[in-house]
Design an enzyme around this catalytic site. Sequence first.
Site, PDB file in Angstrom:
ATOM      1  N   SER A  54       0.821  -1.207   0.000  1.00 10.14           N
ATOM      2  CA  SER A  54       0.000   0.000   0.000  1.00 10.14           C
ATOM      3  C   SER A  54       0.857   1.259   0.000  1.00 10.14           C
ATOM      4  O   SER A  54       0.463   2.271  -0.572  1.00 10.14           O
ATOM      5  CB  SER A  54      -0.970   0.010   1.180  1.00 10.14           C
ATOM      6  OG  SER A  54      -0.310  -0.143   2.406  1.00 10.14           O
ATOM      7  N   GLU A  55       2.023   1.229   0.652  1.00 11.07           N
ATOM      8  CA  GLU A  55       2.979   2.323   0.533  1.00 11.07           C
ATOM      9  C   GLU A  55       4.415   1.831   0.677  1.00 11.07           C
ATOM     10  O   GLU A  55       4.667   0.822   1.335  1.00 11.07           O
ATOM     11  CB  GLU A  55       2.754   3.413   1.586  1.00 11.07           C
ATOM     12  CG  GLU A  55       1.738   4.472   1.199  1.00 11.07           C
ATOM     13  CD  GLU A  55       0.408   4.231   1.855  1.00 11.07           C
ATOM     14  OE1 GLU A  55      -0.527   4.995   1.581  1.00 11.07           O
ATOM     15  OE2 GLU A  55       0.313   3.267   2.627  1.00 11.07           O
ATOM     16  N   THR A  56       5.308   2.605   0.050  1.00  9.40           N
ATOM     17  CA  THR A  56       6.748   2.445   0.233  1.00  9.40           C
ATOM     18  C   THR A  56       7.311   3.804   0.617  1.00  9.40           C
ATOM     19  O   THR A  56       6.961   4.824   0.018  1.00  9.40           O
ATOM     20  CB  THR A  56       7.415   1.937  -1.052  1.00  9.40           C
ATOM     21  OG1 THR A  56       6.889   0.633  -1.365  1.00  9.40           O
ATOM     22  CG2 THR A  56       8.924   1.834  -0.895  1.00  9.40           C
TER      23      THR A  56
END
Length: 298
Positions: A54-56
């Site tokens: 979902s995020e980096t």
Amino acid sequence: MTTNDSAASPSPEVLRYAAFTTDPAGGNPAGVVLDAAGLDDAAMPAIAARLGYSETAFLTARNPGAPGTAEPVYDVRYFAPKAEVPFCGHATVAAAVALAERDGTGAGGYLFATPAGEVPVAVDTVGGVPRATLTSVAPHVEAAGADDVAEALAALDWSADELDADLPPRIAFAGARHLVIAAATRDRLARLDYDVPRLEALMRRLGLTTVQLVRRASADVFHVRDPFPVGGVVEDPATGAAAAAFGAYARELGLVPATSVLTLHQGEDMGRPGVLTVTLREGDERVRVSGTAVRIPA
């Protein structure tokens, strides 16, 4: 273990962590790049898209550090598979734990300069397990338009009589904007099957990062879920930015005392359970969100 993913050369080290859990199969997976200095605006989203989390988080160390602070300072950007977001809590927790482990301290303090503002993060250990606590930017809560709430409910296939009247819909911000909608029952929260394009269109129009769906279990315990179609993810398993926003929401509505510790359970309905701790302090408008993080083996 690590993977090497990049559109630039040389390839940066991409770490994988699960945040708000001690189980690599639980919580919310995040990518972490501790040295993103060589990456441009095309390389970072490409890495995030390939990783698929979902995020980096992409960190670049400042040298020298910010005046007046002893903590190491990092410029941080956050990319979902489809978009850059101004702030991400679970990737912040993961990145802070990764820094402490890399530095060999197991603990430490850092200042993350994010697109949403400066976010201090502290890492300690509890029972030998690293835990990070982020302190949000100044939050705010605003009314949610009746037509917008109706559209959100239609996209979710929820009815107005399935809502908790004691927790009215609001838009809350603590680094990113989230529409908070409270279900009257745990069963309603558990059944999530929404119209992805319709909800995404509404969220883009309102500038939302997630819709935070909430069920109050007790005075200070809540179950939450976060659809995240604008990021290219159907649902976020554990959402620190939304947890911070929810803390501001709970305080603004007088749902909890001015000094409170809230426990949020998220990811259970996805098979990736996680626990987020939200701390409110009287006299300090900022919200603190704490959680563990663990390396995901390759």
